[in-house]
Write an enzyme that holds these catalytic residues in place. Structure first.
Site, PDB file in Angstrom:
ATOM      1  N   ASP A  66       0.753  -1.189  -0.079  1.00  0.00           N
ATOM      2  CA  ASP A  66       0.217  -0.019   0.146  1.00  0.00           C
ATOM      3  C   ASP A  66       0.822   1.185  -0.195  1.00  0.00           C
ATOM      4  OD1 ASP A  66      -2.144  -1.439  -0.125  1.00  0.00           O
ATOM      5  OD2 ASP A  66      -2.850  -1.072   2.009  1.00  0.00           O
ATOM      6  N   ASP A  84      -6.314   6.956  12.708  1.00  0.00           N
ATOM      7  CA  ASP A  84      -5.124   7.437  12.411  1.00  0.00           C
ATOM      8  C   ASP A  84      -4.803   8.613  11.654  1.00  0.00           C
ATOM      9  OD1 ASP A  84      -3.903   5.722  13.967  1.00  0.00           O
ATOM     10  OD2 ASP A  84      -3.573   4.134  12.395  1.00  0.00           O
ATOM     11  N   ARG A 143       1.265   7.103  17.127  1.00  0.00           N
ATOM     12  CA  ARG A 143       1.078   8.024  15.836  1.00  0.00           C
ATOM     13  C   ARG A 143       1.865   9.519  16.373  1.00  0.00           C
ATOM     14  NH1 ARG A 143       1.079   3.764  13.642  1.00  0.00           N
ATOM     15  NH2 ARG A 143      -0.880   2.741  12.550  1.00  0.00           N
ATOM     16  N   SER A 178      -6.601  -6.395   8.774  1.00  0.00           N
ATOM     17  CA  SER A 178      -5.479  -5.607   8.645  1.00  0.00           C
ATOM     18  C   SER A 178      -4.645  -5.665  10.164  1.00  0.00           C
ATOM     19  CB  SER A 178      -6.039  -4.136   8.581  1.00  0.00           C
ATOM     20  OG  SER A 178      -6.482  -3.751   9.348  1.00  0.00           O
TER      21      SER A 178
END
Length: 412
Positions: A18, A129, A100, A183
Site C-alpha cells: 500500500d 489514524d 502516531r 489488517s
C-alpha cells in the site's frame, strides 16, 4: 484536490504494497520528490527491505530514512502514558494511538531537515489514524501540507490498486493479490487487528488472528512469579535486573506471551463517529499496568489516587483522539508526573493463564501503616470511638433528607 506547490514530500513508508503504491502515486500525481521515512517501533519486522524497495522505486539514497525509535517510544511516550494508567473506554491500552505522535514528530523533523513542504501518510479516510497523524503534524508545523492519498485518489477497489502497481513495476507478493483476511498494526507495545473476518462482533476471533500471545488455555499449568521495580512511576527492573525502557517492555512481552496475557476483543467508539471491532494483544503492557497500580496502591494518597482515576478517562481520550501535542494533555501530564514523585518500590506478581495478579508490594515511601489497620488492640494512632462522630457528621444530610421525606409521606 490541488497538486500545485508541492516540491518535496516526506512519506511515512512501511515498505509494504500500500505505501509503495502511495509512493509511486505521489511521484506521478504531484510530480514531486519523495522522501521515505520508516520508523522502527518494535513491530518485529526486518526494515532493510523497506530501504531496498524505496531505492528500487527511484528514491535517492539520501532521501531514505530508517530510524530505530524503540527506546524513545517507550521512554517518552509509553511510560508517561502508563504513569496515568490510561485505558480508553476502560479497556484499550492505546497501543496504536500512542505511536502516531512519535511518527508524526519524526516526519516533521525530517521535513525540516530536507526542506520538504509536505508530509504524507497511508491512513484511510474511515479510521482514527488520519486524525492522529494530521493533528500532530499541524501542532508541530502549522503551515505544513498534509497529503492523505486514501482521501484523494480515485482507486475504488483492490483490483485497481493492483493494476496500478503492475503498471509501475511495483513488486506484488502472492499473498497481497487478494484481500487480506484482516489488517494489522504492530509495535513494541501491542498488535492490533481489525476488519474482514473480525467485522462481525458476535463471531469469536479465529485463533490465527493472535500473533503476540499463546491461548490462555494453552499456557503453562504452572505459575510464573516475577518482581518489577519502579522509580517515580516508571518500571526500571524485572526480577532485580535493571533494564532500559525498551528492553524491559520486550522482556515483559515475552513473559506475557508465554502465559497468554494481554488479549482484548473490543468494540470501541472511533473519534470519527463509527463503532469498530478490534482485537488487541498487549502482553507486557497488561503486566505493567497491573504492577503500576499495585505500587500506587501503597504510595499514593487517597485524594491524589482518586483524582488521577477521575482524570484518566479524559487523558486517555486525548491520546486516542490524537491530541498528544495539545496543551490540555501536557497540563494533565504535569499533574500526573507530580503524582509519581513517591511511586517507587517493588511489586510481586503471579502470571498464570491469561492473568497478571499482584500478590505483594513494598516501598520506602509506603503509606500503609500496619499499626493503623491491625485488628489487634493497642494501636494508639486510631481511637475507635472517634468513628461515631465521623459517621454522625456524614449522616447529617441523609437524616435531614429522610425526615423531610417522612413528613411528606414519601417512602424510602
Amino acid at each position: 484536490m490541488s497538486t500545485q506547490g508541492v516540491k518535496k514530500v516526506v512519506l511515512a513508508y512501511s515498505g509494504g504494497l500500500d505505501t509503495s503504491i502511495i509512493l509511486k502515486w505521489l511521484q506521478t500525481t504531484y510530480d514531486c520528490e519523495v522522501v521515505t521515512f520508516t520508523a522502527d517501533l518494535g513491530q518485529g519486522e526486518e526494515l532493510e527491505p523497506a530501504r531496498q524497495k524505496a531505492l528500487m522505486l527511484g528514491i535517492k539514497p539520501e532521501n531514505v530514512f530508517i530510524e530505530d525509535l524503540r527506546e524513545e517510544f517507550v521512554r517518552d511516550y509509553v511510560f508517561p502514558m502508563f504513569r496515568a494508567n490510561a485505558q480508553y473506554e476502560g479497556l484499550y491500552l492505546l497501543g496504536t494511538s500512542i505511536a502516531r505522535p512519535l511518527i508524526a514528530k519524526k516526519q516533521i523533523d525530517i521535513a525540516r531537515q530536507v526542506g520538504a513542504d509536505a508530509v504524507a501518510h497511508g491512513a484511510t479516510g474511515k479510521g482514527n489514524d488520519q486524525v492522529r497523524f494530521e493533528l500532530s503534524a499541524y501542532a508541530l508545523e502549522p503551515e505544513i501540507k498534509v497529503i492523505a492519498p486514501w482521501r484523494e485518489w480515485d482507486f475504488r477497489s483492490r483490483e485497481q490498486l493492483i493494476e496500478f502497481a503492475e503498471q509501475h513495476q511495483i513488486p506484488i507478493a502472492k499473498d497481497k493479490r487478494g484481500e487480506a483476511p484482516f489488517s494489522v498494526d504492530a509495535n513494541l507495545l501491542h498488535s492490533s487487528s481489525e476488519g474482514k473476518v473480525l467485522e462481525d462482533p458476535w463471531v469469536e476471533p479465529p485463533e490465527y488472528v493472535h500473533m503476540r500471545t499463546v491461548s490462555p488455555e494453552e499456557a503453562p499449568d504452572q505459575v510464573t512469579e516475577i518482581t518489577i521495580d519502579f522509580e517515580r512511576g516508571d518500571a526500571v527492573a524485572v526480577d532485580g535486573q535493571k533494564m532500559s525502557p525498551a528492553t524491559l517492555l520486550t522482556h515483559l512481552n515475552e513473559l506475557g506471551r508465554v502465559n497468554g496475557i494481554g488479549r482484548l476483543d473490543l468494540v470501541e467508539n472511533r473519534f470519527v463517529g463509527m463503532k469498530s471491532r478490534g482485537v488487541y494483544e498487549t502482553p507486557g503492557g497488561t503486566i505493567l499496568l497491573a504492577a503500576h497500580r499495585g505500587i500506587e496502591s501503597i504510595t499514593l494518597d487517597r485524594g491524589a489516587g482518586h483524582l488521577k482515576d477521575e482524570l484518566m478517562p479524559r487523558y486517555a481520550e486525548l491520546i486516542y483522539n490524537g491530541f498528544w501535542f495539545s496543551p490540555e494533555r501536557e497540563m494533565l501530564q504535569a499533574l500526573i508526573d507530580k503524582s509519581q514523585e513517591n511511586v517507587s518500590g517493588r511489586v510481586r506478581l503471579k502470571l498464570y493463564k491469561g492473568t497478571a495478579r499482584v500478590v505483594g508490594r513494598e516501598s520506602p515511601f509506603s503509606l500503609y501503616d500496619q499499626d493503623l489497620v491491625t485488628f489487634e488492640e493497642g494501636a494508639v494512632a486510631y481511637d475507635h470511638r472517634d468513628a461515631a462522630g465521623f459517621i454522625k457528621l456524614n449522616a447529617l444530610r441523609l437524616r435531614t433528607l429522610a425526615k423531610r421525606d417522612r413528613k411528606l409521606g414519601r417512602k424510602a
